[in-house]
Design a protein around this motif. Sequence first.
Motif, PDB file in Angstrom:
ATOM      1  N   GLU A 321       0.844  -1.183   0.000  1.00  8.56           N
ATOM      2  CA  GLU A 321       0.000   0.000   0.000  1.00  8.56           C
ATOM      3  C   GLU A 321       0.885   1.240   0.000  1.00  8.56           C
ATOM      4  O   GLU A 321       1.978   1.223   0.567  1.00  8.56           O
ATOM      5  CB  GLU A 321      -0.951   0.011   1.193  1.00  8.56           C
ATOM      6  N   PHE A 322       0.433   2.286  -0.644  1.00  9.03           N
ATOM      7  CA  PHE A 322       1.148   3.568  -0.694  1.00  9.03           C
ATOM      8  C   PHE A 322       2.490   3.497  -1.432  1.00  9.03           C
ATOM      9  O   PHE A 322       3.366   4.321  -1.190  1.00  9.03           O
ATOM     10  CB  PHE A 322       1.398   4.141   0.713  1.00  9.03           C
ATOM     11  N   SER A 344      -7.557   1.635  -6.582  1.00 11.73           N
ATOM     12  CA  SER A 344      -6.665   1.089  -5.551  1.00 11.73           C
ATOM     13  C   SER A 344      -6.846   1.794  -4.209  1.00 11.73           C
ATOM     14  O   SER A 344      -6.066   1.577  -3.278  1.00 11.73           O
ATOM     15  CB  SER A 344      -5.201   1.204  -6.003  1.00 11.73           C
ATOM     16  N   TRP A 345      -7.874   2.634  -4.104  1.00 16.75           N
ATOM     17  CA  TRP A 345      -8.138   3.389  -2.878  1.00 16.75           C
ATOM     18  C   TRP A 345      -9.594   3.232  -2.465  1.00 16.75           C
ATOM     19  O   TRP A 345     -10.475   3.015  -3.297  1.00 16.75           O
ATOM     20  CB  TRP A 345      -7.891   4.878  -3.109  1.00 16.75           C
ATOM     21  N   GLN A 346      -9.838   3.356  -1.193  1.00 11.09           N
ATOM     22  CA  GLN A 346     -11.186   3.493  -0.673  1.00 11.09           C
ATOM     23  C   GLN A 346     -11.125   4.498   0.457  1.00 11.09           C
ATOM     24  O   GLN A 346     -10.581   4.210   1.522  1.00 11.09           O
ATOM     25  CB  GLN A 346     -11.757   2.164  -0.179  1.00 11.09           C
ATOM     26  N   ASN A 348      -9.511   7.146   2.524  1.00  9.38           N
ATOM     27  CA  ASN A 348      -8.097   7.426   2.743  1.00  9.38           C
ATOM     28  C   ASN A 348      -7.259   6.158   2.844  1.00  9.38           C
ATOM     29  O   ASN A 348      -6.059   6.228   3.127  1.00  9.38           O
ATOM     30  CB  ASN A 348      -7.917   8.249   4.027  1.00  9.38           C
ATOM     31  N   GLN A 349      -7.869   5.019   2.601  1.00  6.12           N
ATOM     32  CA  GLN A 349      -7.175   3.742   2.739  1.00  6.12           C
ATOM     33  C   GLN A 349      -6.705   3.244   1.380  1.00  6.12           C
ATOM     34  O   GLN A 349      -7.494   3.124   0.440  1.00  6.12           O
ATOM     35  CB  GLN A 349      -8.095   2.694   3.377  1.00  6.12           C
ATOM     36  N   ALA A 350      -5.417   2.957   1.268  1.00  3.33           N
ATOM     37  CA  ALA A 350      -4.864   2.399   0.034  1.00  3.33           C
ATOM     38  C   ALA A 350      -4.727   0.888   0.180  1.00  3.33           C
ATOM     39  O   ALA A 350      -4.407   0.377   1.251  1.00  3.33           O
ATOM     40  CB  ALA A 350      -3.496   3.011  -0.260  1.00  3.33           C
ATOM     41  N   TYR A 351      -4.989   0.187  -0.913  1.00  2.00           N
ATOM     42  CA  TYR A 351      -4.827  -1.262  -0.924  1.00  2.00           C
ATOM     43  C   TYR A 351      -3.434  -1.639  -1.408  1.00  2.00           C
ATOM     44  O   TYR A 351      -2.790  -0.894  -2.149  1.00  2.00           O
ATOM     45  CB  TYR A 351      -5.858  -1.903  -1.866  1.00  2.00           C
ATOM     46  N   THR A 353      -1.311  -3.496  -4.031  1.00  2.00           N
ATOM     47  CA  THR A 353      -1.648  -3.660  -5.446  1.00  2.00           C
ATOM     48  C   THR A 353      -0.685  -4.629  -6.128  1.00  2.00           C
ATOM     49  O   THR A 353       0.381  -4.950  -5.599  1.00  2.00           O
ATOM     50  CB  THR A 353      -1.578  -2.313  -6.179  1.00  2.00           C
TER      51      THR A 353
END
Length: 431
Positions: A321-322, A344-346, A348-351, A353
């Motif tokens: 993430e990030f 790839s985001w929801q 402020n949360q990044a998954y 990838t």
Amino acid sequence: MTKTPKTPQTPKATTPATAGRTAKATRTAKETAPIAKARTNTKAKAKAKATAAAPLLSARALNRATLDRQLLLRRSGLTAYAAVEHLVGLQAQNVKPPYHALAARLEGFEPEELSRLMADRAVVRIVTLRSTIHTHTADDCLALRPLVQPARERELGYFREGLVGVDLDRLAAISRELVEAEPRTMAQLREALLAEWPDADPQALSIAARCRLPLVQVTPRGLWGRSGRVALTTAEHWLGRTAEPPSQPDATVLRYLGAFGPASVKDMQTWAGLTRLREAFERLRPELVTFRDENGVELFDLPDAPRPDPGTPAPPRLLPEFDNLLLSHADRSRVVPPELKGRSWQGNQAYRTFLVDGFLAGVWKFDDDVLTLEPFGTLGTAQREELVQEAERTLTVLYGGSSPHGGTSYDIRFGTVVNQPSRARGSRAHG
């Protein structure tokens, strides 16, 4: 001998002649404004013409060039320290992403290598680029933190209402004394500062300390396989040397291009969280080469930097993430297909990838000894097999092929294909 007093000088009267000259000067100033504007327009047209004549780089060409510099086109034999330095830092909002990032980029990487560097204070965790936590070498920590101070001042501006009556210089001095006497958590720092300014906003006080001081997270926070609360001290105290004075960003521009280029001025501004970098690029223009992307945007690059053939194969990679690959350009189409923008985001949360053929292709998660791959679209049989092999390698590098929870097995599965749920199911297990 008696001196004759000087007669006070009378201001000269404005005669028709001098009035004419004044008027002429005024007219000249007014008349030169359009001339200056015309010259500016001429320069802009010349620049636009030059950009239009520059060689075109397609999205795929940009993709391969960026992957190569990000050590993602093939794994590199660099040490962990050299890789962190080359990449100008690794995103480190959480503890594990820097380790995942190097596992995807380096041949023979072992998590303990980066962990030792952190324990030895050769690398540190500190808020720098885009107001986010990064893992930097000690040298880059001391050089980059002053460079991005203007961004910290902008961030501080959002909290001014909660800092009415607070002397920020005194706050910085008190905060420095506190964290250098003993590493403090943000909660401890807030409590101590509230004793000085009880009417201020508690969060604003701790944010002000972070913005005004180069605060690093001390170990064991950030060590592989260890846990620890976020405790802070100054970079100077932790590293035993002072930060460098702010300098021109030119050297950082060159390093950015070496790790993320070819790139536009806005691309670097996005990466750094800074503005007004055009002047630095213009100073460096004689040393650089220029291209244009498919939208006509001017791109700068180092003359000898790698720009592989767009047809160069790109193996699949699992990213944390990030990861900075996805966050360091104003135009991310070189890695993120337009139809997948924002997937790839929801909030402020990044998954986490993964890449297939060099481009964003899905997200992955690792829970309860199961690594689940969730593609955004349909993958071919060969792509799925290669992706599973990369997932196996990632687990082997990070956990020695065993469960991180102490077990002797793990599973790799394909989860829901987000765009085509009816074709979602498929699994492959390993033990």
